[in-house]
Structure formats: structure tokens, C-alpha cells
Design an enzyme around this catalytic site. Structure first.
Site: not given
Ligand code: NAP
Length: 479
Positions: A151-152, A175-176, A230, A251-252, A285, A442, A459
Site C-alpha cells: 500500500w505504501n 493483486k494490490p 514484507s 522486493e522485500l 522500504c 529510487s 526492478e
Molecule cells: P505485506 O503485509 O507483506 O503485504 C504486501 C502485499 O502482500 C499486500 O498486497 C498483501 O495483501 C499481500 N499479502 C499479505 N499476506 C499474503 C498472503 N498470505 N498471500 C498473498 N498475499 C499476501 O506488506 P505491506 O505492509 O503491504 O507493505 C510494507 C512492506 O513492504 C514493508 O516491509 C516494506 O519494506 C515492503 N516494501 C518493499 C519494497 C521494495 O521494493 N523492496 C517496496 C515497498 C514496500 P493483504 O494486506 O491483504 O494481506
């Protein structure tokens, strides 16, 4: 946008979820519900998968120039609609309008960049060392992809995946995140308008991510997962990909060190810190999570940073002059509060901020903590909020050891005026990206990604399209 779609986008059509379910989208500045979007279940995901699979063969045969021009048109439409997209993103995600404007430009740029890459997919030919065989190499799309975004950065995380997938000739399901589905749906409408054929992009919004995604990954028809989110969720999805040997890009999370050496220019370091910490309210991130500042300059650095942070205006992102919007939700804010409380209990000094305001909305003030104990929880947890935690160090080897003492390795920041030192310290950091005397790395033309548990693959940049291509090698005897 008044006419922003709220249904699923499957096979080029807007449709409700099969069971009619919807999910609410709220404004984190007020807590008010601003829209209801379709809430897909596994049946809808299967329809999206059917559409992507059916469209794949034809799409792979589409001329690269045609794919390029669709991306180019979409880039231009995004720029034309900047104001609408900015307001939509701020409404569902909370970031100030100026930041949303920056994200729209950044997001659009991925389409322009990959429109240019679509027509530069090369192959190869040659005679093998034995002289008896020729080798013909071609590059082909990997096949139907599943793209999962957080979402960020609701728009840019989508275009950073969709751009190269379109350029490479892959079909996809996006899937957003459920907090920010509207930007992705608006993007799908733009791509349709730009001429993207039906079924190439399908968007499935859902509050039931686990139920929707797992069958797709285990089913054997999706050939690629590109995930941003995450590390914990990434790890789970990697395991789900193992069954059908699905290719992945991950991308975690990050835990970025921000290193200020004793010969740093403090003006540059504080400017860099403001960007590395405060871009997107710290919900990035790439956000600097651990500030390691040389003992000789730590007091001065902390004082200047606290002054700048304290001057930022906190409020609804839609209001003029606001620098810092709300955090995404109460859960996110609660985590920030707990991390600050833990650090303070262990002896951190609050130089500014640190107190949750009363009232509606998920606001948290810009906060600077000094004398942070290395055992504090925020040292090994992504803060994901506007909190700068400062620790001190005395020598170079020590700070490199501490900076690398984490399972993550996305990005690091180094501030020093010495060229040799700058290169030496940067090269010793176990990260995929380094900001050298800058707080922003970035850029769509640069390969974005991390090492260790921050991810797999890159990416953007010249290599971004490779994640969506595979080689085919033809052995042809020389006769
Ligand atoms: P998240 O909880 O891991 O969720 C990311 C996406 O995955 C959401 O669409 C989420 O949907 C989905 N998801 C969660 N559990 C799932 C499952 N069991 N099966 C399939 N999909 C699932 O992360 P967030 O809180 O949205 O974003 C923050 C994280 O993203 C931070 O750790 C940040 O560092 C990381 N990030 C990394 C980058 C990069 O480029 N490295 C860029 C931006 C953000 P739901 O919410 O419905 O579960």
C-alpha cells in the site's frame, strides 16, 4: 476521481465479485470510508487466471513496437491525469499531495522507460566452441504472471511491475493491497484506454489474499510471481512457489543504515536524512531505520535534525502546506508507538516528537531519538514511521560491522567528504543500493533491489525486463 472503477478488472471487463462481496476503503486522515471495491474470492481469481492464460499466446506474438506504444500512451495519459491520480492516492493512502505528485511522475516514468526497453529485447547467435554447432538464442516472455503490491506506493509499485511485464510480452494478474486498491483500478482503466488488449492485465482486489493467491501459485499455470511487501509474507510466498517451481522476484523489507562519518558535511547529511527518513512519512522500504553517527558530530547532527523534523507540519495530506500525512492505519501507528516506548524505556532521549496526538486520523509526529540502545527493538524492526533513531560509533570497522549486523540488505546511506573512504565504506556495506551523500536512490533507470532477506532480483533499469523474460537456445548443426 469521481468515475474511478470499483469492480474487478477481468478479461478487459469490469465485474463484481462472484459472491457480490465488497471491501471498504478508508481515508487514513479521517477514518471515513471513501469507497467500496469488489472483494474477490478464489473463484474470481480463477477467472482472472483463465483470462491471463488465454491472452498469453497472442500477446507474446504482438510486435514489440505495439507493446511499446501502449506503454507510451499510458505514460502520457497518466501525466494528463496527474491531478486526479494525486487526489485519489492521497485520499486512500494519506500521503501529502506534493508527495503523491512525485509518486505519479515516478510511476509514469516506469512506463516510459519500459516502452523504450520493449523494442530492445535482444537475442544472440554464434558458433559453439566445438565448431560443429551453431547457437541461436532468443528471449521469450516467461508467461502469465502474478503481481502483488503493497500500500505504501500504490501507483509506482504497480507500474514498476506492469511496465516490464507488458514490455516483455507477459500477461498478468495484479493483486494490490486492500488499503489502496483505487490507484490500481484507475491504472487498469488507463491501460485499457491506451489500447491494452483484453486479458493482458487483470486486477483482483481482495481482503482474502491468502485464499486468492495460494491456489494461483500452486496451480501450475502462473509462471512468475513478482512480489513487493514484507519479508515475512515474501518467505511464505516463496514456499508456495516451490510446488509448481514458479519463478520469483522479491522486493522485500529493509533496515537501512544511515552512516554519518566524522568528515561528513553536516548540511548534506541532515538534508539527506530528511529525505531518507521522511519520504512517504517513513513508510518506505528505503527509509533510514538506524542512524549511525560518529561520536564527534552526533550531538550537532541530532540537534539540527530535530530542528528540521520539529518544523514539519503534520495534518491531512489534502491540506496545503502539510508535510507529513497520517500513517496508513491504527495498526501501523500502534507499532511505531510501541517501538518508541521500548527505545525510551531502554534510555533513549526524545529530542523532538514522540507523542501521539489526540483525535481522529492515524497521525504520528516526526520524532528524533538520541542515545538509542543497540538492543532496542527498532534496531531490528522496520519502523515504518517518522522516527529517526540515532546511535553513535567511534571507528569505521565498528560501524560497518554494526550496519551489516542485520538479516536485511536493501539500501544504505553513507555521508563523508573523502572519496576513497566513501567508496570503501559503500563497497563494504551488504546492501543492493547505496546513497552516497544523498538520501534518495529510487529511479526507474536504476536497478532497484536488495540482497540477503531484502529480496531476489531487481526492478527498473536495463535489467528490470530480464525478470519477465527467459532464454530459449536452439542448437543448429553447421553443415
Ligand atoms: P505485506 O503485509 O507483506 O503485504 C504486501 C502485499 O502482500 C499486500 O498486497 C498483501 O495483501 C499481500 N499479502 C499479505 N499476506 C499474503 C498472503 N498470505 N498471500 C498473498 N498475499 C499476501 O506488506 P505491506 O505492509 O503491504 O507493505 C510494507 C512492506 O513492504 C514493508 O516491509 C516494506 O519494506 C515492503 N516494501 C518493499 C519494497 C521494495 O521494493 N523492496 C517496496 C515497498 C514496500 P493483504 O494486506 O491483504 O494481506
Amino acid at each position: 476521481m469521481t468515475d474511478t472503477p470499483t469492480q474487478l478488472f477481468i478479461g478487459g471487463a469490469w465485474v463484481d465479485a462472484a459472491d457480490g462481496a465488497t471491501l471498504p476503503v478508508d481515508d487514513p486522515a479521517t477514518g471515513e470510508i471513501i469507497a467500496h471495491v469488489a472483494d474477490a474470492g478464489p473463484k474470481d481469481a480463477r477467472l482472472a487466471e483463465d483470462a491471463a492464460v488465454q491472452a498469453q499466446e497472442q500477446w507474446a506474438r504482438t510486435a514489440p513496437r505495439a507493446r511499446s506504444e501502449i506503454l507510451r500512451r499510458a505514460y502520457e495519459i497518466i501525466l494528463d491525469r496527474t491531478d486526479e491520480l494525486v487526489h485519489l492516492m492521497t485520499a486512500e493512502m494519506g500521503k501529502p499531495l506534493a508527495e503523491a505528485r512525485g509518486e505519479v511522475a515516478y510511476a509514469a516514468e516506469f512506463f516510459r522507460w519500459f516502452s523504450e526497453e520493449a523494442v530492445r529485447i535482444d537475442g544472440g547467435a554464434g558458433v559453439l566452441p566445438d565448431g560443429r554447432n551453431r547457437m541461436l538464442l532468443s528471449r521469450r516472455p516467461v508467461g502469465p504472471c502474478l503481481l502483488i503490491t503493497p500500500w505504501n506506493f500504490p501507483l509506482a509499485m504497480g507500474t514498476r511491475k506492469i511496465g516490464p511485464a507488458i514490455a516483455a510480452g507477459c500477461t498478468m494478474i495484479l493483486k494490490p493491497a486492500p488499503q489502496t486498491p483505487l490507484s490500481s483500478l484507475a491504472l487498469a482503466a488507463i491501460l485499457k484506454e491506451a489500447g491494452l488488449p483484453d486479458g493482458v492485465l487483470n486486477v483482483v482486489t481482495t481482503s482474502r489474499a491468502g485464499e486468492v493467491v495460494e491456489p494461483l501459485l500452486r496451480g501450475g499455470r502462473i509462471r512468475k510471481l513478482s512480489f513487493t511487501g514484507s519479508t515475512a509474507v515474501g518467505r511464505l510466498l516463496l514456499a508456495q512457489c516451490a510446488d509448481a517451481v514458479v519463478r520469483t522476484s522479491m522486493e522485500l523489507g529493509g533496515n537501512a543504515p544511515f552512516v554519518v562519518l566524522e568528515d561528513a558535511d553536516l548540511d548534506k547529511a541532515v538534508d539527506g536524512a530528511m529525505v531518507a527518513k521522511m519520504r512517504n512519512m517513513g513508510e518506505a522500504c528505503t527509509a533510514a531505520n538506524r542512524f549511525f553517527v560518529h561520536t564527534s558530530v552526533a550531538e550537532e547532527f541530532g540537534r539540527r535534525l530535530a530542528e528540521r523534523m520539529g518544523a514539519l507540519v503534520v495534518g491531512p495530506g489534502t491540506r496545503n502546506g502539510v508535510d507529513v500525512g497520517p500513517l496508513i492505519d491504527r495498526v501501523g501507528r500502534g507499532k511505531v508507538e510501541e517501538l518508541v516506548a521500548d527505545a525510551v524505556e531502554r534510555g533513549a532521549r526524545v529530542l523532538v516528537g514522540g507523542r501521539t496526538p489526540e483525535g481522529a486520523g492515524c497521525f504520528y509526529p516526526p520524532t528524533v531519538l538520541a542515545d538509542v540502545d543497540p538492543g532496542s527493538r527498532l534496531m531490528d524492526t522496520e519502523i515504518f514511521g517518522p522516527v529517526a533513531a540515532i546511535l553513535t560509533f567511534d571507528d569505521e570497522d565498528e560501524v560497518i560491522g554494526r550496519a551489516n549486523d542485520t538479516p536485511w540488505g536493501l539500501v544504505g546511506y553513507v555521508f563523508t567528504e573523502g572519496l576513497d573512504r566513501a567508496l570503501r565504506v559503500s563497497e563494504r556495506l551488504e546492501v543492493g543500493m547505496v546513497g552516497l551523500n544523498t538520501g534518495l536512490v529510487s529511479n526507474p533507470a536504476a536497478p532497484f533491489g536488495g540482497v540477503k532477506q531484502s529480496g531476489l532480483g531487481r526492478e527498473g533499469g536495463r535489467v528490470g525486463i530480464d525478470e519477465f523474460l527467459e532464454y530459449q537456445y536452439l542448437a543448429v548443426p553447421v553443415r
